[in-house]
Design a protein around this motif. Structure first.
Motif, mmCIF file in Angstrom:
data_model
loop_
_atom_site.group_PDB
_atom_site.id
_atom_site.type_symbol
_atom_site.label_atom_id
_atom_site.label_comp_id
_atom_site.label_asym_id
_atom_site.label_seq_id
_atom_site.Cartn_x
_atom_site.Cartn_y
_atom_site.Cartn_z
ATOM 1 N N GLY A 47 0.781 -1.224 0.000
ATOM 2 C CA GLY A 47 0.000 0.000 0.000
ATOM 3 C C GLY A 47 0.814 1.276 0.000
ATOM 4 O O GLY A 47 0.319 2.333 0.413
ATOM 5 N N ILE A 48 2.041 1.216 -0.492
ATOM 6 C CA ILE A 48 2.894 2.399 -0.567
ATOM 7 C C ILE A 48 3.304 2.619 -2.018
ATOM 8 O O ILE A 48 3.924 1.730 -2.622
ATOM 9 N N PRO A 49 3.025 3.759 -2.596
ATOM 10 C CA PRO A 49 3.531 4.034 -3.946
ATOM 11 C C PRO A 49 5.052 4.151 -3.930
ATOM 12 O O PRO A 49 5.622 4.841 -3.076
ATOM 13 N N GLY A 104 0.846 0.779 10.521
ATOM 14 C CA GLY A 104 1.636 -0.442 10.352
ATOM 15 C C GLY A 104 3.001 -0.170 9.764
ATOM 16 O O GLY A 104 3.571 -1.012 9.064
ATOM 17 N N LEU A 105 3.573 0.997 10.060
ATOM 18 C CA LEU A 105 4.778 1.475 9.384
ATOM 19 C C LEU A 105 5.937 1.630 10.354
ATOM 20 O O LEU A 105 5.758 2.096 11.488
ATOM 21 N N VAL A 106 7.131 1.250 9.891
ATOM 22 C CA VAL A 106 8.373 1.488 10.624
ATOM 23 C C VAL A 106 9.367 2.111 9.651
ATOM 24 O O VAL A 106 9.531 1.623 8.527
ATOM 25 N N ALA A 122 -1.828 3.820 1.442
ATOM 26 C CA ALA A 122 -3.162 3.302 1.112
ATOM 27 C C ALA A 122 -3.526 2.200 2.094
ATOM 28 O O ALA A 122 -2.649 1.494 2.611
ATOM 29 N N PRO A 123 -4.817 2.022 2.370
ATOM 30 C CA PRO A 123 -5.229 0.982 3.324
ATOM 31 C C PRO A 123 -5.088 -0.432 2.786
ATOM 32 O O PRO A 123 -5.114 -1.394 3.560
#
Length: 459
Positions: free
Chosen positions: A24-26, A293-295, A321-322
């Motif tokens: 979910g990351i461009p 949910g990111l590190v 993005a979800p």
């Protein structure tokens, strides 16, 4: 001595990889982050990003490498907090016990005797000013406990180094091991972290600084914090510790500071406008964003950590993005190429006052520089690596230089066991070199604090 081959063979990342879009990351947002960090001149050295437990981007700016363990300054404190968590779980320490209880031979006057373990973890010792010099004195514990706080412990936030050092010394007293040794089977090995070096003061690791870690180590710690103390599905940190440690234990807002330093302090971790974080001087970051949910793990050399945080908040967060996105092969290739060619700039010397002078001479492979008791090679078209003895340790220096248009000479010498690099310049027709720090070390008078044993310094 740890096995050198095993140290070098340890994986730079211990988490599985995935494409950014699948998480979910461009990919373009990650490229934008890289470009923003470079444009801000925040001097990134290594970057690793994970979402939902998968590494979506990783890279290092030459001459740094993903396998280099570098000084992470106060990010060390969050590793220390994990050691306290284990000591509490094992019944060796009590959060509500006075720290002086663990040093019965030392006199602790007045409020010094009231400082609890939890007060030290939350930077609430009651002191108005940081205490550093006693740590490097002949009896650090006695020197620190002799400085009675001006306020009741637990009531005033003052960011300090004395509390974490006392915690480190207490763990050594209680376990017979330095913090790094104590953490190896409990944290490092479960997270896939190999042997690591932690600078010492007397018998104890400094605790508040001094850990040399890879960007992959930082990412693994962040993922463990994100997952509530588990890693790879296995429990690592004690149940409930992450929630406790990441909660606000004392407000930080009364003191003038950038916005991400006004969100309160936990147990050797900061709250942020988004999630929470471990950080260290000169731009060492471990950002944990549970809602996304990111590190994000970043090592760098900058005096403006807030600008680094803003870069993440403004380029990466709005793009998340979800759910998974359609794969974008061109953007993925552009990101990979951008990270593959990333390199520290061969910047000319800044206007800062030189801290040393030396000499340079051609040697066939480039140049040899002798400055302030250090001698190292400088490559003419690549990064030339030298292990420079400093006391019983070494400074791994990677250096590259070039002739300037005016007939002079300039070079960059990166101490790859640290965030720091030296900028060297010789005037036209001269072999005399002026040396400046790009970003000065916190204790620039003692290079031993940047050094590491040869086994830990890399090739």
């Amino acid at each position: 001595m740890p096995d050198v081959s095993a140290t070098r063979a340890a994986r730079p990342m211990s988490l599985p990889a995935a494409t950014p879009e699948s998480m979910g990351i461009p990919s373009g947002a990650l490229s934008a982050l890289v470009e923003r960090l470079e444009r801000l001149e925040s001097d990134p050295h290594a970057l690793a990003v994970a979402r939902h437990g998968r590494v979506v981007a990783r890279g290092a700016w030459a001459p740094y490498r993903l396998e280099d363990a570098t000084l992470v300054y106060s990010l060390s404190k969050t590793f220390l907090a994990a050691a306290v968590a284990f000591a509490v779980e094992e019944g060796l320490m009590d959060l509500d016990a006075p720290i002086a209880q663990y040093f019965p031979e030392v006199e602790a006057p007045g409020r010094s005797a009231q400082m609890r373990v939890r007060d030290l973890l939350s930077m609430a010792t009651g002191h108005e000013e940081d205490l550093v010099e006693p740590i490097f004195g002949p009896d650090p514990v006695a020197g620190l406990l002799a400085r009675e706080p001006e306020h009741e412990p637990g009531t005033v936030f003052t960011y300090n180094q004395s509390g974490p050092f006392l915690l480190s010394a207490a763990i050594t007293r209680l376990t017979g091991q330095r913090v790094g040794e104590y953490l190896r089977p409990r944290l490092f090995e479960p997270l896939g972290i190999g042997p690591r070096w932690w600078t010492q003061a007397g018998e104890a690791d400094l605790g508040f600084t001094g850990l040399h870690a890879r960007v992959g180590d930082i990412l693994a710690l962040g993922q463990t914090l994100l997952d509530g103390g588990s890693f790879g599905g296995a429990r690592v940190l004690p149940e409930g510790w992450v929630d406790l440690a990441s909660s606000v234990h004392i407000p930080t807002s009364p003191r003038p500071s950038p916005p991400d330093w006004q969100q309160g302090y936990g147990f050797l971790m900061w709250r942020s406008r988004h999630g929470f974080r471990a950080d260290g001087a000169c731009g060492q970051l471990c950002l944990v964003l549970p809602d996304e949910g990111l590190v994000v793990a970043l090592t760098s050399a900058t005096d403006d950590l807030q600008a680094e945080l803003d870069a993440v908040w403004e380029t990466l967060l709005p793009a998340l993005a979800p759910a998974s996105l359609a794969e974008d092969a061109p953007a993925q290739a552009a990101l990979a190429q951008e990270l593959a060619r990333a390199e520290i700039p061969l910047a000319p010397a800044s206007s800062n006052t030189p801290f040393a002078h030396g000499t340079m001479r051609p040697d066939g492979a480039g140049w040899t520089v002798d400055v302030d008791g250090l001698s190292f090679g400088v490559g003419s078209d690549d990064w030339r690596r030298t292990l420079v003895p400093v006391g019983s340790s070494v400074l791994p220096i990677a250096a590259q230089g070039r002739a300037t248009g005016d007939g002079g000479w300039e070079a960059t010498a990166v101490v790859t066991s640290s965030p720091h690099r030296m900028l060297l310049r010789a005037l036209p027709g001269s072999s005399v070199v002026e040396v400046r720090w790009h970003v000065p070390p916190l204790r620039s008078d003692d290079l031993r604090l940047l050094a590491a044993p040869e086994w830990a310094a890399g090739e």
